[in-house]
Motif scaffolding. Structure first.
Motif, PDB file in Angstrom:
ATOM      1  N   UNK A  57      23.616 -39.980  23.930  1.00  0.00           N
ATOM      2  CA  UNK A  57      23.768 -41.748  22.886  1.00  0.00           C
ATOM      3  C   UNK A  57      23.339 -41.783  22.048  1.00  0.00           C
ATOM      4  N   UNK A  58      23.427 -42.803  20.927  1.00  0.00           N
ATOM      5  CA  UNK A  58      22.248 -43.330  19.664  1.00  0.00           C
ATOM      6  C   UNK A  58      22.494 -44.738  20.235  1.00  0.00           C
ATOM      7  N   UNK A  59      21.976 -45.154  20.388  1.00  0.00           N
ATOM      8  CA  UNK A  59      21.928 -47.236  19.824  1.00  0.00           C
ATOM      9  C   UNK A  59      20.785 -47.804  19.805  1.00  0.00           C
ATOM     10  N   UNK A  60      22.222 -48.463  18.824  1.00  0.00           N
ATOM     11  CA  UNK A  60      20.702 -49.330  18.072  1.00  0.00           C
ATOM     12  C   UNK A  60      21.612 -51.254  18.084  1.00  0.00           C
ATOM     13  N   UNK A  61      20.693 -51.816  18.243  1.00  0.00           N
ATOM     14  CA  UNK A  61      21.475 -52.514  18.722  1.00  0.00           C
ATOM     15  C   UNK A  61      23.078 -52.617  19.597  1.00  0.00           C
ATOM     16  N   UNK A  62      24.040 -52.910  19.392  1.00  0.00           N
ATOM     17  CA  UNK A  62      25.212 -52.856  19.891  1.00  0.00           C
ATOM     18  C   UNK A  62      25.870 -51.936  18.875  1.00  0.00           C
ATOM     19  N   UNK A  63      25.859 -51.220  18.260  1.00  0.00           N
ATOM     20  CA  UNK A  63      26.411 -49.795  17.976  1.00  0.00           C
ATOM     21  C   UNK A  63      25.660 -48.779  18.527  1.00  0.00           C
ATOM     22  N   UNK A  64      26.986 -47.952  18.840  1.00  0.00           N
ATOM     23  CA  UNK A  64      26.554 -46.805  19.664  1.00  0.00           C
ATOM     24  C   UNK A  64      27.391 -45.755  18.861  1.00  0.00           C
ATOM     25  N   UNK A  65      26.699 -44.692  19.022  1.00  0.00           N
ATOM     26  CA  UNK A  65      27.206 -43.189  18.613  1.00  0.00           C
ATOM     27  C   UNK A  65      27.331 -41.800  19.392  1.00  0.00           C
ATOM     28  N   UNK A  66      27.996 -41.428  19.474  1.00  0.00           N
ATOM     29  CA  UNK A  66      28.008 -40.576  21.062  1.00  0.00           C
ATOM     30  C   UNK A  66      28.010 -39.502  20.523  1.00  0.00           C
ATOM     31  N   UNK A  67      27.476 -38.494  21.005  1.00  0.00           N
ATOM     32  CA  UNK A  67      28.114 -36.303  20.773  1.00  0.00           C
ATOM     33  C   UNK A  67      27.478 -36.024  21.996  1.00  0.00           C
ATOM     34  N   UNK A  68      28.079 -34.395  21.620  1.00  0.00           N
ATOM     35  CA  UNK A  68      27.906 -33.933  22.664  1.00  0.00           C
ATOM     36  C   UNK A  68      27.117 -32.551  22.133  1.00  0.00           C
ATOM     37  N   UNK A  69      25.536 -31.968  22.648  1.00  0.00           N
ATOM     38  CA  UNK A  69      25.468 -30.988  22.260  1.00  0.00           C
ATOM     39  C   UNK A  69      25.707 -29.556  22.840  1.00  0.00           C
ATOM     40  N   UNK A  70      25.680 -27.716  22.218  1.00  0.00           N
ATOM     41  CA  UNK A  70      25.793 -26.789  22.485  1.00  0.00           C
ATOM     42  C   UNK A  70      24.401 -25.945  22.325  1.00  0.00           C
ATOM     43  N   UNK A  71      24.112 -25.617  23.167  1.00  0.00           N
ATOM     44  CA  UNK A  71      23.316 -24.212  22.533  1.00  0.00           C
ATOM     45  C   UNK A  71      23.037 -23.386  23.811  1.00  0.00           C
ATOM     46  N   UNK A  72      22.081 -22.197  23.354  1.00  0.00           N
ATOM     47  CA  UNK A  72      22.433 -21.340  24.875  1.00  0.00           C
ATOM     48  C   UNK A  72      22.057 -21.405  25.476  1.00  0.00           C
ATOM     49  N   UNK A  73      22.540 -21.401  27.106  1.00  0.00           N
ATOM     50  CA  UNK A  73      21.631 -21.442  28.118  1.00  0.00           C
ATOM     51  C   UNK A  73      20.834 -20.589  28.490  1.00  0.00           C
ATOM     52  N   UNK A  74      20.079 -19.602  27.941  1.00  0.00           N
ATOM     53  CA  UNK A  74      18.933 -18.622  28.490  1.00  0.00           C
ATOM     54  C   UNK A  74      18.549 -17.680  27.425  1.00  0.00           C
ATOM     55  N   UNK A  75      16.843 -16.954  27.454  1.00  0.00           N
ATOM     56  CA  UNK A  75      17.285 -15.711  26.314  1.00  0.00           C
ATOM     57  C   UNK A  75      18.695 -14.563  27.031  1.00  0.00           C
ATOM     58  N   UNK A  76      18.845 -14.032  25.316  1.00  0.00           N
ATOM     59  CA  UNK A  76      19.405 -13.154  25.897  1.00  0.00           C
ATOM     60  C   UNK A  76      19.043 -12.069  26.741  1.00  0.00           C
ATOM     61  N   UNK A  77      20.144 -11.357  27.345  1.00  0.00           N
ATOM     62  CA  UNK A  77      19.086 -10.252  27.894  1.00  0.00           C
ATOM     63  C   UNK A  77      18.989  -8.879  27.017  1.00  0.00           C
ATOM     64  N   UNK A  78      18.644  -8.319  27.558  1.00  0.00           N
ATOM     65  CA  UNK A  78      17.795  -7.655  26.680  1.00  0.00           C
ATOM     66  C   UNK A  78      18.916  -6.091  25.840  1.00  0.00           C
ATOM     67  N   UNK A  79      20.213  -6.368  26.336  1.00  0.00           N
ATOM     68  CA  UNK A  79      20.877  -5.285  26.004  1.00  0.00           C
ATOM     69  C   UNK A  79      21.882  -6.143  25.298  1.00  0.00           C
ATOM     70  N   UNK A  80      21.880  -7.551  24.848  1.00  0.00           N
ATOM     71  CA  UNK A  80      22.871  -8.267  23.985  1.00  0.00           C
ATOM     72  C   UNK A  80      22.669  -8.166  22.949  1.00  0.00           C
ATOM     73  N   UNK A  81      23.749  -8.338  21.997  1.00  0.00           N
ATOM     74  CA  UNK A  81      23.950  -7.526  20.386  1.00  0.00           C
ATOM     75  C   UNK A  81      23.110  -8.806  20.064  1.00  0.00           C
ATOM     76  N   UNK A  82      22.373  -8.734  18.798  1.00  0.00           N
ATOM     77  CA  UNK A  82      21.720 -10.427  18.103  1.00  0.00           C
ATOM     78  C   UNK A  82      22.308  -9.890  16.907  1.00  0.00           C
ATOM     79  N   UNK A  83      23.102 -10.913  15.902  1.00  0.00           N
ATOM     80  CA  UNK A  83      22.497 -12.174  16.449  1.00  0.00           C
ATOM     81  C   UNK A  83      24.207 -11.771  17.456  1.00  0.00           C
ATOM     82  N   UNK A  84      24.561 -13.415  18.161  1.00  0.00           N
ATOM     83  CA  UNK A  84      25.799 -12.592  19.148  1.00  0.00           C
ATOM     84  C   UNK A  84      27.508 -12.934  18.548  1.00  0.00           C
TER      85      UNK A  84
END
Length: 156
Positions: A57-84
């Protein structure tokens, strides 16, 4: 006046100028309220659909912007094709005032490859002193959601 006397006189004058107090200049105001700083608060990372997720949440005074983030859970295993291979995800962001009304929800389809994805969804104005509760859920075709949460005070 010889050269040494002129240098000494100049140095004494410079010291006197530097030692004199300088009055502060007043900045004119237009009567408008000062701009409030934006404070970003994120919940703990969670694992959903094999990815790392969080809700913020980004709060500026009484204004709020809510968002979600999605990212990699960790480094890929050596046999994972890149890019996924791109993953199509269904996301759901919801929020409400603690002990009060719902602020709504948003369902958004997002495609994730390897870079962090921000999923915007809710922008609201709430009364000062409120506390917001937001959840962010991500699911893929093969994996269900495990929502992450955050509680954010709106202090104004």
């Amino acid at each position: 006046m010889n050269r040494i006397t002129r240098i000494a006189s100049g140095a004494a004058g410079a010291v006197a100028l530097l030692a004199a107090p300088v009055p502060a200049l007043a900045v004119p105001t237009s009567g408008a309220a000062e701009t409030a700083a934006t404070v970003t608060t994120c919940g703990y990372n969670g694992l959903q659909a094999g990815l790392s997720t969080k809700v913020c949440a980004e709060v500026t005074g009484g204004s709020v912007v809510l968002y979600g983030q999605i990212g990699l859970a960790g480094p890929p295993t050596p046999d994972t094709p890149w890019p996924p291979r791109p993953q199509e995800l269904l996301t759901r962001l919801s929020a409400g005032v603690v002990g009060g009304e719902s602020l709504g929800s948003a369902s958004v389809r997002a495609v994730f490859t390897a870079a962090t994805v921000r999923v915007d969804g809710i922008s609201v104005t709430v009364p000062c002193g409120s506390t917001l509760h937001a959840t962010f859920a991500v699911e893929s075709i093969s994996r269900g959601p495990a929502p992450v949460e955050v509680d954010v005070p709106v202090g104004c």
